[in-house]
Design a protein around this motif. Structure first.
Motif, PDB file in Angstrom:
ATOM      1  N   LEU A 124      -5.156   6.325  -2.995  1.00  0.00           N
ATOM      2  CA  LEU A 124      -4.884   5.829  -1.936  1.00  0.00           C
ATOM      3  C   LEU A 124      -4.418   6.947  -0.903  1.00  0.00           C
ATOM      4  CD1 LEU A 124      -2.178   3.214  -2.550  1.00  0.00           C
ATOM      5  CD2 LEU A 124      -4.939   2.979  -2.331  1.00  0.00           C
ATOM      6  N   SER A 125      -4.897   7.740  -1.654  1.00  0.00           N
ATOM      7  CA  SER A 125      -4.524   9.170  -0.954  1.00  0.00           C
ATOM      8  C   SER A 125      -4.685   9.421   0.733  1.00  0.00           C
ATOM      9  CB  SER A 125      -4.353  10.489  -0.826  1.00  0.00           C
ATOM     10  OG  SER A 125      -5.390  10.646  -1.893  1.00  0.00           O
ATOM     11  N   TYR A 160       0.241  -1.192  -0.320  1.00  0.00           N
ATOM     12  CA  TYR A 160      -0.001  -0.160   0.001  1.00  0.00           C
ATOM     13  C   TYR A 160       1.553   0.867  -0.387  1.00  0.00           C
ATOM     14  CZ  TYR A 160      -2.508   4.036   2.134  1.00  0.00           C
ATOM     15  OH  TYR A 160      -2.841   5.186   2.155  1.00  0.00           O
ATOM     16  N   LYS A 211       1.182   3.903  -2.745  1.00  0.00           N
ATOM     17  CA  LYS A 211       0.281   5.153  -2.311  1.00  0.00           C
ATOM     18  C   LYS A 211       1.632   5.962  -3.082  1.00  0.00           C
ATOM     19  CE  LYS A 211      -1.068   7.847   1.797  1.00  0.00           C
ATOM     20  NZ  LYS A 211      -1.719   7.478   2.605  1.00  0.00           N
TER      21      LYS A 211
END
Ligand code: SF4
Ligand code: SF4
Length: 461
Positions: free
Chosen positions: A179-180, A130, A134
């Motif tokens: 994904l922020s 992840y 990101k």
């Protein structure tokens, strides 16, 4: 790595009675999204059953076109719902997929096996992935691929393997969500209503709610692997909405459900993951509630992964599968909700195949939205969309492996969503969320895509 390779039969082993139950009537054809892309019988349920039957009876051998016909199946099971003869298409296509794995490119087979066995079930590795993704989004990695492709093009290398490789990677980025805005594996579990303060952080084997006697019901919460990485906010919304309605959740050790491994023919890996989840969750006295319908369908399916010859695990799997609830199944408990809205919104529902066809849950979400509309007439209008129960083309990792067909299926879906003139389209599966969000961008459809619970979380106090 040797045990990642499936050692199953070279020809599918399917009960002849199941194969013979297809009477070739063709009533399933209009329900098949891949058939509707090119009207090729080899891309229809009837055609696939015909080919798989011939293959299983050793009347034909493996070939690239046979593989293509099977691999382009979304495994959406729309045909199974449509079939008047009750053909168990799921059993047919799963056996074919398991045999097909023996003919797959060995590198691809090892790569996908590695991901299914070592990445998806490992929350630490998932968390690390992840952060990598990101970072990739933060530095706008897509531009790096665009630049590489530009220079390869300048040197007239469009037909090289390099170009194809980077082009494929570039294509895959279409399906990455933003994904922020959150951290995965960090759910805040609430006490029951009216207390909305986080009472504990999620951790292994902890019964989270400190006041269970005040709850109407409590479940163990199944987060899912991809679901929690890409859609942590949706898991959080489910926990929030349940808490606001006096339903608590507890955490329990768990691992990836194995759906992606099974749908790609790697049944050995799926069985091992199923055995782990049965050991972790099977003895918990609470039922298990699941956010993503793909995971729910798989957990309910565990009993089909084993036979009586497997001994104790078979009966445990049967008991386990009966203790699973999709989050969409408890919606009826909240249909008298009063919504916190000032303007009227138009909401449509896309039925995830893993909810409608794999779990046979068709009416509950629709009835829920109709009642919600009735109770909030000035603020919410529920608009049924055409072909709501047709696949959107996501289908696990189908969109990554068969991108072009997936996009054709998606284009048809987006056409109907656009025609409905919606503000929101809601669904119950992370794969559909990703796919529909991609569809809105690609086909310029101005609709917000949300999980049912995500929308509810924003609309209720
Ligand atoms: S699968 Fe069912 S609907 Fe399709 S051709 Fe066979 S019998 Fe007819
Ligand atoms: S599972 Fe879906 S894509 Fe596959 S044959 Fe059936 S309807 Fe078509």
């Amino acid at each position: 790595m040797a045990d990642l390779i499936n050692t199953s039969e070279l020809y599918p082993k399917i009960d002849p009675e199941i194969l013979d139950s297809c009477i070739h009537c063709g009533l399933c054809l209009p329900a098949c999204p891949t058939y509707l892309t090119d009207y090729n019988e080899n891309h229809s349920p009837r055609g696939r059953i015909h080919l798989i039957k011939a293959w299983s009876q050793k009347r034909i051998e493996y070939s690239d076109s046979l593989s293509q016909s099977i691999n382009t199946c979304l495994m959406c099971l729309g045909c199974q719902t449509a079939c008047p003869s009750g053909v168990n298409y799921e059993a047919i296509i799963e056996s074919a997929k398991v045999s097909l794995i023996n003919y797959q490119n060995p590198f691809l087979r090892k790569l996908t096996g590695f991901v299914f066995k070592y990445i998806l079930p490992n929350y630490l590795v998932l968390k690390f992935s992840y952060y990598l993704l990101k970072l990739w989004q933060f530095i706008n990695g897509k531009k790096i691929f665009d630049l590489i492709l530009y220079f390869l093009g300048k040197f007239k290398l469009e037909n090289s393997k390099f170009y194809g490789f980077f082009n494929k990677l570039n294509e895959l980025q279409l399906f990455l969500p933003d994904l922020s805005n959150y951290e995965p594996f960090n759910l805040e579990i609430h006490d029951c209503n009216p207390c909305t303060k986080p009472s504990a952080k999620m951790s292994d084997n902890v019964l989270i709610c400190s006041r269970p006697q005040k709850l109407d019901k409590q479940y163990v919460f199944f987060t899912g692997c991809v679901m929690e990485v890409f859609y942590h906010n949706v898991n959080q919304s489910v926990v929030n909405v349940l808490a606001k309605n006096n339903i608590g959740v507890a955490n329990n050790k768990q691992t990836c459900c194995g759906a992606l491994a099974l749908h790609n023919g790697q049944i050995d890996i799926a069985r091992k993951l199923a055995a782990k989840n049965i050991a972790y969750l099977g003895s918990n006295p609470l039922g298990v509630i699941v956010t993503g319908s793909g995971c729910t369908a798989m957990l309910k399916h565990y009993e089909n992964l084993f036979t009586p010859d497997d001994g104790e695990i078979y009966s445990k799997a049967r008991a386990f599968s009966r203790n699973i609830q999709d989050s969409a199944q408890v919606l009826a408990k909240f249909d008298n909700l009063k919504l916190n809205l000032t303007n009227k919104i138009r909401v449509g529902y896309h039925a995830a195949c893993h909810l409608a066809h794999a779990q046979n849950i068709h009416d509950e979400p629709v009835e829920f939205f109709k009642k919600l509309e009735n109770n909030n007439k000035a603020y919410l209008q529920f608009i049924p969309i055409e072909e709501a129960e047709y696949c959107c083309g996501s289908a696990g990792i189908y969109n990554l492996m068969n991108t072009q067909t997936s996009l054709l299926v998606l284009e048809r879906k987006m056409k109907f969503i656009k025609e409905a003139g919606l503000n929101y389209i809601v669904t119950s599966n992370p794969g559909c969320l990703l796919q529909l969000q991609t569809g809105c961008e690609l086909f310029k459809v101005d609709v917000k895509v949300m999980h049912i619970y995500e929308l509810l979380d924003t609309l209720i106090n």
